[in-house]
Design a protein around this motif. Structure first.
Motif, PDB file in Angstrom:
ATOM      1  N   ASP A  98      96.480  -4.051 -30.171  1.00 59.13           N
ATOM      2  CA  ASP A  98      95.545  -3.624 -29.139  1.00 59.13           C
ATOM      3  C   ASP A  98      96.147  -3.907 -27.760  1.00 59.13           C
ATOM      4  OD1 ASP A  98      93.301  -2.641 -27.934  1.00 59.13           O
ATOM      5  OD2 ASP A  98      92.156  -4.511 -28.110  1.00 59.13           O
ATOM      6  N   GLY A  99      96.163  -2.902 -26.914  1.00 65.55           N
ATOM      7  CA  GLY A  99      96.751  -3.056 -25.592  1.00 65.55           C
ATOM      8  C   GLY A  99      98.094  -2.375 -25.452  1.00 65.55           C
ATOM      9  N   SER A 100      98.717  -2.064 -26.572  1.00 62.07           N
ATOM     10  CA  SER A 100      99.997  -1.347 -26.528  1.00 62.07           C
ATOM     11  C   SER A 100      99.738   0.148 -26.505  1.00 62.07           C
ATOM     12  CB  SER A 100     100.860  -1.739 -27.727  1.00 62.07           C
ATOM     13  OG  SER A 100     100.214  -1.412 -28.938  1.00 62.07           O
ATOM     14  N   SER A 101     100.793   0.928 -26.620  1.00 63.13           N
ATOM     15  CA  SER A 101     100.660   2.383 -26.598  1.00 63.13           C
ATOM     16  C   SER A 101      99.761   2.840 -27.749  1.00 63.13           C
ATOM     17  CB  SER A 101     102.032   3.035 -26.739  1.00 63.13           C
ATOM     18  OG  SER A 101     101.915   4.421 -26.950  1.00 63.13           O
ATOM     19  N   PRO A 102      98.675   3.575 -27.471  1.00 68.99           N
ATOM     20  CA  PRO A 102      97.763   3.988 -28.556  1.00 68.99           C
ATOM     21  C   PRO A 102      98.447   4.835 -29.616  1.00 68.99           C
ATOM     22  CG  PRO A 102      96.722   4.286 -26.422  1.00 68.99           C
ATOM     23  CD  PRO A 102      98.161   3.969 -26.158  1.00 68.99           C
ATOM     24  N   VAL A 103      99.290   5.787 -29.196  1.00 71.48           N
ATOM     25  CA  VAL A 103      99.976   6.649 -30.164  1.00 71.48           C
ATOM     26  C   VAL A 103     100.972   5.840 -30.976  1.00 71.48           C
ATOM     27  CG1 VAL A 103     101.465   8.654 -30.453  1.00 71.48           C
ATOM     28  CG2 VAL A 103      99.649   8.692 -28.728  1.00 71.48           C
ATOM     29  N   GLY A 104     101.709   4.962 -30.316  1.00 76.36           N
ATOM     30  CA  GLY A 104     102.666   4.126 -31.024  1.00 76.36           C
ATOM     31  C   GLY A 104     101.985   3.205 -32.014  1.00 76.36           C
ATOM     32  N   ALA A 105     100.843   2.619 -31.618  1.00 75.23           N
ATOM     33  CA  ALA A 105     100.101   1.750 -32.523  1.00 75.23           C
ATOM     34  C   ALA A 105      99.584   2.528 -33.724  1.00 75.23           C
ATOM     35  CB  ALA A 105      98.941   1.094 -31.772  1.00 75.23           C
ATOM     36  N   MET A 106      99.119   3.756 -33.474  1.00 74.30           N
ATOM     37  CA  MET A 106      98.620   4.580 -34.577  1.00 74.30           C
ATOM     38  C   MET A 106      99.730   4.906 -35.565  1.00 74.30           C
ATOM     39  SD  MET A 106      97.045   8.453 -34.492  1.00 74.30           S
ATOM     40  CE  MET A 106      98.676   9.111 -34.102  1.00 74.30           C
ATOM     41  N   LEU A 107     100.876   5.325 -35.061  1.00 78.29           N
ATOM     42  CA  LEU A 107     101.988   5.672 -35.950  1.00 78.29           C
ATOM     43  C   LEU A 107     102.472   4.452 -36.729  1.00 78.29           C
ATOM     44  CD1 LEU A 107     104.029   8.079 -33.627  1.00 78.29           C
ATOM     45  CD2 LEU A 107     102.453   8.677 -35.486  1.00 78.29           C
ATOM     46  N   THR A 108     102.490   3.300 -36.082  1.00 75.31           N
ATOM     47  CA  THR A 108     102.895   2.072 -36.769  1.00 75.31           C
ATOM     48  C   THR A 108     101.909   1.728 -37.876  1.00 75.31           C
ATOM     49  OG1 THR A 108     103.913   1.221 -34.740  1.00 75.31           O
ATOM     50  CG2 THR A 108     103.425  -0.379 -36.477  1.00 75.31           C
ATOM     51  N   ALA A 109     100.614   1.853 -37.580  1.00 74.63           N
ATOM     52  CA  ALA A 109      99.594   1.547 -38.581  1.00 74.63           C
ATOM     53  C   ALA A 109      99.694   2.485 -39.774  1.00 74.63           C
ATOM     54  CB  ALA A 109      98.204   1.635 -37.947  1.00 74.63           C
ATOM     55  N   ILE A 110      99.881   3.775 -39.506  1.00 81.78           N
ATOM     56  CA  ILE A 110      99.995   4.744 -40.598  1.00 81.78           C
ATOM     57  C   ILE A 110     101.245   4.475 -41.425  1.00 81.78           C
ATOM     58  CG2 ILE A 110     100.343   7.195 -41.136  1.00 81.78           C
ATOM     59  CD1 ILE A 110      98.638   7.857 -38.694  1.00 81.78           C
ATOM     60  N   ALA A 161      88.756  -2.038 -35.133  1.00 77.92           N
ATOM     61  CA  ALA A 161      89.756  -1.883 -34.084  1.00 77.92           C
ATOM     62  C   ALA A 161      89.354  -0.713 -33.207  1.00 77.92           C
ATOM     63  CB  ALA A 161      91.142  -1.661 -34.685  1.00 77.92           C
ATOM     64  N   THR A 162      90.000  -0.606 -32.066  1.00 80.03           N
ATOM     65  CA  THR A 162      89.765   0.515 -31.152  1.00 80.03           C
ATOM     66  C   THR A 162      91.101   1.206 -30.897  1.00 80.03           C
ATOM     67  OG1 THR A 162      90.045  -0.970 -29.252  1.00 80.03           O
ATOM     68  CG2 THR A 162      87.794  -0.577 -30.031  1.00 80.03           C
ATOM     69  N   ASN A 163      91.161   2.482 -31.227  1.00 81.22           N
ATOM     70  CA  ASN A 163      92.347   3.289 -30.985  1.00 81.22           C
ATOM     71  C   ASN A 163      91.906   4.744 -31.010  1.00 81.22           C
ATOM     72  OD1 ASN A 163      94.812   4.956 -31.993  1.00 81.22           O
ATOM     73  ND2 ASN A 163      95.712   3.034 -31.280  1.00 81.22           N
ATOM     74  N   GLU A 164      91.890   5.373 -29.869  1.00 84.22           N
ATOM     75  CA  GLU A 164      91.327   6.717 -29.755  1.00 84.22           C
ATOM     76  C   GLU A 164      92.100   7.758 -30.565  1.00 84.22           C
ATOM     77  OE1 GLU A 164      88.494   9.499 -28.655  1.00 84.22           O
ATOM     78  OE2 GLU A 164      88.524   7.313 -28.627  1.00 84.22           O
ATOM     79  N   PRO A 165      93.441   7.780 -30.535  1.00 87.01           N
ATOM     80  CA  PRO A 165      94.137   8.777 -31.366  1.00 87.01           C
ATOM     81  C   PRO A 165      93.846   8.618 -32.850  1.00 87.01           C
ATOM     82  CG  PRO A 165      95.621   7.880 -29.703  1.00 87.01           C
ATOM     83  CD  PRO A 165      94.382   7.053 -29.663  1.00 87.01           C
ATOM     84  N   PHE A 166      93.764   7.370 -33.309  1.00 91.40           N
ATOM     85  CA  PHE A 166      93.475   7.143 -34.723  1.00 91.40           C
ATOM     86  C   PHE A 166      92.039   7.548 -35.048  1.00 91.40           C
ATOM     87  CE2 PHE A 166      92.331   4.572 -38.428  1.00 91.40           C
ATOM     88  CZ  PHE A 166      93.404   4.821 -39.263  1.00 91.40           C
ATOM     89  N   ARG A 167      91.117   7.286 -34.146  1.00 91.64           N
ATOM     90  CA  ARG A 167      89.714   7.656 -34.363  1.00 91.64           C
ATOM     91  C   ARG A 167      89.556   9.162 -34.486  1.00 91.64           C
ATOM     92  NH1 ARG A 167      85.091   9.279 -31.979  1.00 91.64           N
ATOM     93  NH2 ARG A 167      86.277   9.906 -30.135  1.00 91.64           N
ATOM     94  N   LEU A 168      90.384   9.905 -33.763  1.00 87.75           N
ATOM     95  CA  LEU A 168      90.285  11.366 -33.794  1.00 87.75           C
ATOM     96  C   LEU A 168      90.778  11.970 -35.099  1.00 87.75           C
ATOM     97  CD1 LEU A 168      91.385  12.279 -30.153  1.00 87.75           C
ATOM     98  CD2 LEU A 168      89.073  12.279 -31.114  1.00 87.75           C
ATOM     99  N   LEU A 169      91.439  11.175 -35.957  1.00 88.73           N
ATOM    100  CA  LEU A 169      91.838  11.690 -37.267  1.00 88.73           C
ATOM    101  C   LEU A 169      90.629  12.206 -38.042  1.00 88.73           C
ATOM    102  CD1 LEU A 169      94.495   9.141 -38.575  1.00 88.73           C
ATOM    103  CD2 LEU A 169      94.881  11.465 -37.746  1.00 88.73           C
ATOM    104  N   ALA A 170      89.516  11.500 -37.925  1.00 87.58           N
ATOM    105  CA  ALA A 170      88.304  11.909 -38.635  1.00 87.58           C
ATOM    106  C   ALA A 170      87.285  12.545 -37.716  1.00 87.58           C
ATOM    107  CB  ALA A 170      87.670  10.704 -39.342  1.00 87.58           C
ATOM    108  N   ASN A 171      87.224  12.092 -36.468  1.00 87.21           N
ATOM    109  CA  ASN A 171      86.169  12.539 -35.570  1.00 87.21           C
ATOM    110  C   ASN A 171      86.603  13.659 -34.630  1.00 87.21           C
ATOM    111  OD1 ASN A 171      83.988  10.431 -36.195  1.00 87.21           O
ATOM    112  ND2 ASN A 171      85.758   9.146 -35.741  1.00 87.21           N
TER     113      ASN A 171
END
Length: 358
Positions: A98-110, A161-171
Motif C-alpha cells: 500500500d502506497g506504492s505504484s497501484p499497477v505495479g502492486a496489482m501485477l505483483t499480487a497477481i 486492501a485498497t487498490n483501484e486497478p485491482f478492484r476494477l477487475l471485477a467492478n
C-alpha cells in the motif's frame, strides 16, 4: 429437423434452456428484472444480468480447469481452496505494498498468487502422475492443505486492501460488460484455441478414454496429467482473484467455500463425462453461467438458506433428466422397445468346391 434433433441431443442446449427459464421466472416476479440502467455516480451500466455475468467469472474459471482434469478421468477437489490461496496472497501483497505504484502492486499480487497456485498444482500433478495416488485422495488432501496455507498467509484473519486497478477487475466494465467476465471469456477462447488447434485436446481425451492404449500410441500421460492439474490450480487462482477483487477482502473460511461442487456440476451439465474422455469447453462455460444464474435466482426469490441446496438440486436434476435420451423419448411419446433388433438375414455363401488330390 436434423438441426433441431442435433440441438436436442446437445447437453449444453438444455443448460441454455434452463438459463432462459430461470430468467423468465425472475421476470414474472419482477418485469423489470432484465432492465439495464446507468449509475449516475459511476456512469456504468447496472442490472441483474450484468451481476450474473460478474459472479459467473470465477465459476467459469474453476469449471474450465475442472473440465480438463475430469477429461483425463480425474477430479480436483482443491479448486475452492486454491481460490482462497490466490485471494489471500493477493490481498496480503496489496496490503503490504500500500502506497506504492497501484499497477505495479496489482501485477505483483497477481504474479505471486499464480506462482503459489502453480506450485500447489504441480504437487497435485506429481502425486497423481508420478506417485500414482488416486486423484480423489490427492486433491482432497490438497483441499485441506491449501485452505490451511491461506490461513497461515493471512494469520487466520480476513484481510482487505485498497487498490483501484485491482478492484476494477471485477467492478470495472469493458463496453458495458463486467471486466472479469470479459477476461474470463478471453481466457476460455485462448485455451480453447490451444486445445483444438493443436493435438493437446485429443491427447487429453485419449488419456481419459484409455491411458494404456494412448501410451501404446506414443502419448506420454505423465506430462499431460502434470499439466492439467497445474492449469486447474492456476485457473482456480484466477477465479479467486476475480472473487476477492469484487469486495477487496479475502475470507479464509468463505472464499471459494464449496465452489468445487459448483465447478463439477457446471462441467457435468455441460456434457463432459465424469468417466473421462471427450470434453466440451463451451458446455462447461454455459454450465457455469447456469450455476451463476441459479445462485442469483435463489437470492432474488428469497428462498430460505435451509432450502437453497434442495432447490438447486431440484433444478439440476431436471436438467440432467432432460439430457437423457430415454427421458426425452418418453416425454415425446417415442419410447423405444427394449427388445434388441433382429439381426439381418444371413447371406448365402457359395458352395466351396473341393479338389480331390490324387
Amino acid at each position: 429437423m436434423s438441426r433441431v434433433k442435433i440441438a436436442l441431443r446437445t447437453p449444453w442446449f438444455w443448460a441454455i434452456v434452463g438459463i432462459a427459464l430461470l430468467l423468465l421466472i425472475n421476470s414474472i416476479k419482477n418485469p423489470a428484472y432484465l432492465a439495464l440502467s446507468v449509475n449516475p455516480t459511476t456512469g456504468m451500466l447496472t442490472g441483474n444480468v450484468l451481476d450474473i455475468l460478474r459472479v459467473s467469472a470465477p465459476i467459469i474459471m474453476i469449471a474450465l480447469g475442472m473440465t480438463f482434469v475430469i477429461a483425463t478421468g480425474g477430479i480436483d477437489l482443491s479448486v475452492g481452496s486454491m481460490m482462497a490461496v490466490g485471494g489471500a496472497v493477493a490481498m496480503e501483497t496489496l496490503s503490504s505494498l500500500d502506497g506504492s505504484s497501484p499497477v505495479g502492486a496489482m501485477l505483483t499480487a497477481i504474479g505471486l498468487a499464480l506462482a503459489l497456485a502453480i506450485v500447489l498444482g504441480a504437487i497435485n500433478g506429481f502425486l497423481v502422475s508420478v506417485i500414482g495416488l488416486q486423484p480423489f485422495i490427492t486433491t482432497l488432501i490438497m483441499m485441506l492443505a491449501a485452505r490451511g496455507i491461506a490461513r497461515v498467509i493471512t494469520g487466520g484473519q480476513n484481510t482487505n486492501a485498497t487498490n483501484e486497478p485491482f478492484r476494477l477487475l471485477a467492478n470495472g466494465q469493458i463496453l458495458g460488460i463486467p471486466t472479469s467476465f470479459v477476461l474470463a471469456i478471453a481466457i476460455v477462447v485462448l485455451i480453447a484455441l490451444a486445445m483444438r488447434r493443436t493435438a493437446l485436446g485429443l491427447m487429453i481425451e485419449s488419456i481419459g478414454i484409455n491411458p494404456h492404449a494412448s501410451r501404446l500410441a506414443g502419448i506420454r500421460p505423465r506430462p499431460i496429467l502434470f499439466g492439467v492439474y497445474i492449469l486447474s490450480a492456476a485457473l482456480a487462482a484466477v477465479g479467486g482473484l476475480f472473487s476477492v477483487s469484487e469486495v477487496m477482502t479475502v475470507s479464509v473460511g468463505g472464499t471459494g467455500n464449496l465452489m468445487e461442487l459448483d465447478a463439477i456440476l457446471a462441467v457435468v451439465i455441460g456434457g463432459t463425462s465424469l468417466a473421462g474422455g471427450k470434453f466440451s469447453i463451451v458446455g462447461s462455460t454455459v454450465g457455469a453461467l447456469l450455476i451463476a444464474t441459479l445462485n442469483k435466482t435463489v437470492l432474488f426469490l428469497g428462498i430460505p438458506a435451509a432450502a437453497t441446496p434442495a432447490f438447486k438440486a431440484l433444478v439440476i436434476i431436471v436438467l440432467v433428466l432432460l439430457q437423457s435420451e430415454r427421458v426425452r423419448s418418453w416425454a415425446f411419446g417415442r419410447a423405444k422397445s427394449s427388445d434388441t433388433p433382429a439381426p439381418p438375414a444371413a447371406e448365402q455363401t457359395a458352395p466351396v468346391s473341393k479338389e480331390v488330390v490324387a
